[in-house]
Design a protein around this motif. Structure first.
Motif, PDB file in Angstrom:
ATOM      1  N   ARG A   1     -40.890 -51.264  22.648  1.00 44.84           N
ATOM      2  CA  ARG A   1     -40.270 -50.994  21.359  1.00 44.84           C
ATOM      3  C   ARG A   1     -38.778 -51.293  21.397  1.00 44.84           C
ATOM      4  O   ARG A   1     -38.170 -51.606  20.382  1.00 44.84           O
ATOM      5  CB  ARG A   1     -40.492 -49.540  20.973  1.00 44.84           C
ATOM      6  CG  ARG A   1     -41.948 -49.241  20.678  1.00 44.84           C
ATOM      7  CD  ARG A   1     -42.060 -47.917  20.060  1.00 44.84           C
ATOM      8  NE  ARG A   1     -41.660 -48.090  18.656  1.00 44.84           N
ATOM      9  CZ  ARG A   1     -41.901 -47.218  17.715  1.00 44.84           C
ATOM     10  NH1 ARG A   1     -42.506 -46.115  17.993  1.00 44.84           N
ATOM     11  NH2 ARG A   1     -41.519 -47.431  16.483  1.00 44.84           N
TER      12      ARG A   1
ATOM     13  N   PRO B   1     -38.355 -57.067  18.142  1.00 45.76           N
ATOM     14  CA  PRO B   1     -37.470 -57.152  16.972  1.00 45.76           C
ATOM     15  C   PRO B   1     -37.900 -56.142  15.920  1.00 45.76           C
ATOM     16  O   PRO B   1     -39.080 -56.008  15.613  1.00 45.76           O
ATOM     17  CB  PRO B   1     -37.662 -58.587  16.479  1.00 45.76           C
ATOM     18  CG  PRO B   1     -38.938 -59.048  17.056  1.00 45.76           C
ATOM     19  CD  PRO B   1     -39.154 -58.253  18.306  1.00 45.76           C
ATOM     20  N   ARG B   2     -36.930 -55.427  15.396  1.00 45.53           N
ATOM     21  CA  ARG B   2     -37.279 -54.423  14.404  1.00 45.53           C
ATOM     22  C   ARG B   2     -36.913 -54.935  13.021  1.00 45.53           C
ATOM     23  O   ARG B   2     -36.055 -55.790  12.869  1.00 45.53           O
ATOM     24  CB  ARG B   2     -36.578 -53.105  14.683  1.00 45.53           C
ATOM     25  CG  ARG B   2     -35.081 -53.148  14.582  1.00 45.53           C
ATOM     26  CD  ARG B   2     -34.481 -51.777  14.913  1.00 45.53           C
ATOM     27  NE  ARG B   2     -33.055 -51.797  14.735  1.00 45.53           N
ATOM     28  CZ  ARG B   2     -32.442 -51.531  13.608  1.00 45.53           C
ATOM     29  NH1 ARG B   2     -33.145 -51.207  12.540  1.00 45.53           N
ATOM     30  NH2 ARG B   2     -31.135 -51.585  13.511  1.00 45.53           N
ATOM     31  N   ARG B   3     -37.555 -54.382  12.054  1.00 45.38           N
ATOM     32  CA  ARG B   3     -37.326 -54.787  10.675  1.00 45.38           C
ATOM     33  C   ARG B   3     -36.063 -54.090  10.167  1.00 45.38           C
ATOM     34  O   ARG B   3     -35.888 -52.890  10.343  1.00 45.38           O
ATOM     35  CB  ARG B   3     -38.527 -54.394   9.840  1.00 45.38           C
ATOM     36  CG  ARG B   3     -38.496 -54.958   8.481  1.00 45.38           C
ATOM     37  CD  ARG B   3     -39.764 -54.640   7.767  1.00 45.38           C
ATOM     38  NE  ARG B   3     -39.685 -55.184   6.433  1.00 45.38           N
ATOM     39  CZ  ARG B   3     -40.704 -55.613   5.768  1.00 45.38           C
ATOM     40  NH1 ARG B   3     -41.896 -55.551   6.305  1.00 45.38           N
ATOM     41  NH2 ARG B   3     -40.571 -56.089   4.564  1.00 45.38           N
ATOM     42  N   LEU B   4     -35.195 -54.868   9.543  1.00 43.30           N
ATOM     43  CA  LEU B   4     -33.945 -54.314   9.036  1.00 43.30           C
ATOM     44  C   LEU B   4     -34.180 -53.576   7.725  1.00 43.30           C
ATOM     45  O   LEU B   4     -34.989 -53.994   6.897  1.00 43.30           O
ATOM     46  CB  LEU B   4     -32.926 -55.431   8.819  1.00 43.30           C
ATOM     47  CG  LEU B   4     -32.501 -56.216  10.049  1.00 43.30           C
ATOM     48  CD1 LEU B   4     -31.559 -57.340   9.651  1.00 43.30           C
ATOM     49  CD2 LEU B   4     -31.843 -55.316  11.061  1.00 43.30           C
ATOM     50  N   SER B   5     -33.434 -52.500   7.553  1.00 42.42           N
ATOM     51  CA  SER B   5     -33.527 -51.759   6.298  1.00 42.42           C
ATOM     52  C   SER B   5     -32.754 -52.522   5.223  1.00 42.42           C
ATOM     53  O   SER B   5     -32.013 -53.469   5.496  1.00 42.42           O
ATOM     54  CB  SER B   5     -32.947 -50.355   6.472  1.00 42.42           C
ATOM     55  OG  SER B   5     -31.551 -50.435   6.663  1.00 42.42           O
TER      56      SER B   5
ATOM     57  N   GLU C   1     -29.026 -52.306   5.931  1.00 45.07           N
ATOM     58  CA  GLU C   1     -28.589 -53.179   7.025  1.00 45.07           C
ATOM     59  C   GLU C   1     -28.526 -54.640   6.581  1.00 45.07           C
ATOM     60  O   GLU C   1     -27.599 -55.368   6.953  1.00 45.07           O
ATOM     61  CB  GLU C   1     -29.517 -53.031   8.229  1.00 45.07           C
ATOM     62  CG  GLU C   1     -29.373 -51.702   8.935  1.00 45.07           C
ATOM     63  CD  GLU C   1     -30.435 -51.476   9.984  1.00 45.07           C
ATOM     64  OE1 GLU C   1     -30.116 -50.851  11.002  1.00 45.07           O
ATOM     65  OE2 GLU C   1     -31.588 -51.927   9.778  1.00 45.07           O
ATOM     66  N   ARG C   2     -29.500 -55.062   5.791  1.00 41.71           N
ATOM     67  CA  ARG C   2     -29.456 -56.442   5.272  1.00 41.71           C
ATOM     68  C   ARG C   2     -28.256 -56.643   4.365  1.00 41.71           C
ATOM     69  O   ARG C   2     -27.565 -57.665   4.433  1.00 41.71           O
ATOM     70  CB  ARG C   2     -30.749 -56.768   4.532  1.00 41.71           C
ATOM     71  CG  ARG C   2     -31.895 -57.131   5.448  1.00 41.71           C
ATOM     72  CD  ARG C   2     -33.030 -57.690   4.641  1.00 41.71           C
ATOM     73  NE  ARG C   2     -33.467 -56.712   3.633  1.00 41.71           N
ATOM     74  CZ  ARG C   2     -34.648 -56.138   3.600  1.00 41.71           C
ATOM     75  NH1 ARG C   2     -35.560 -56.467   4.474  1.00 41.71           N
ATOM     76  NH2 ARG C   2     -34.955 -55.258   2.688  1.00 41.71           N
TER      77      ARG C   2
END
Length: 132
Positions: A65, A69-73, A76-77
């Motif tokens: 984890r 790569p984690r998904r940006l909120s 954050e974008r």
């Protein structure tokens, strides 16, 4: 020779001895016994290789984890987009600063505070702004 290689070699040697014994017993006239010895030779070689770990095929490890790569909120974008726009604006100002008389003193001070150029000191001499 490593321990794993010695174990595999030992099991291959034991299997070869069993095959030769099975072949000889089969030639003498005891075909069923020769068949059992030949089959056991295969089992001895495979068991030795399995115990030594030579049959292990490494599988790819899924990413943890931490490295996945984690998904940006949405926030954050938006921050990244704002940062990109700010950097483009700073680049445009830096280009304009190259022209004589392009920036006022205030604009130069702000530009030096936001985008420190190598070899330049901030705050400029004569100003009491806090240092970084």
């Amino acid at each position: 020779m490593s321990g794993r290689q010695r174990r595999v070699a030992g099991s291959v040697l034991a299997g070869a001895v069993l095959v030769v014994c099975g072949w000889w017993v089969g030639r003498v006239g005891y075909g069923a016994v020769g068949l059992v010895l030949g089959s056991s030779a295969v089992l001895v070689v495979l068991a030795g290789a399995w115990r030594a770990g030579a049959l292990y095929v490494p599988r790819p490890v899924p990413p943890s984890r931490d490295t996945a790569p984690r998904r940006l909120s949405v926030r954050e974008r938006a921050d990244r987009e704002r940062s990109a726009r700010l950097l483009k604006a700073i680049a445009a100002v830096a280009v304009a600063a190259g022209e004589p008389g392009g920036l006022s003193e205030f604009e130069r001070i702000v530009l030096h505070g936001v985008a420190v150029r190598p070899g330049r000191e901030y705050p400029p001499p004569g100003h009491g702004y806090p240092r970084r």
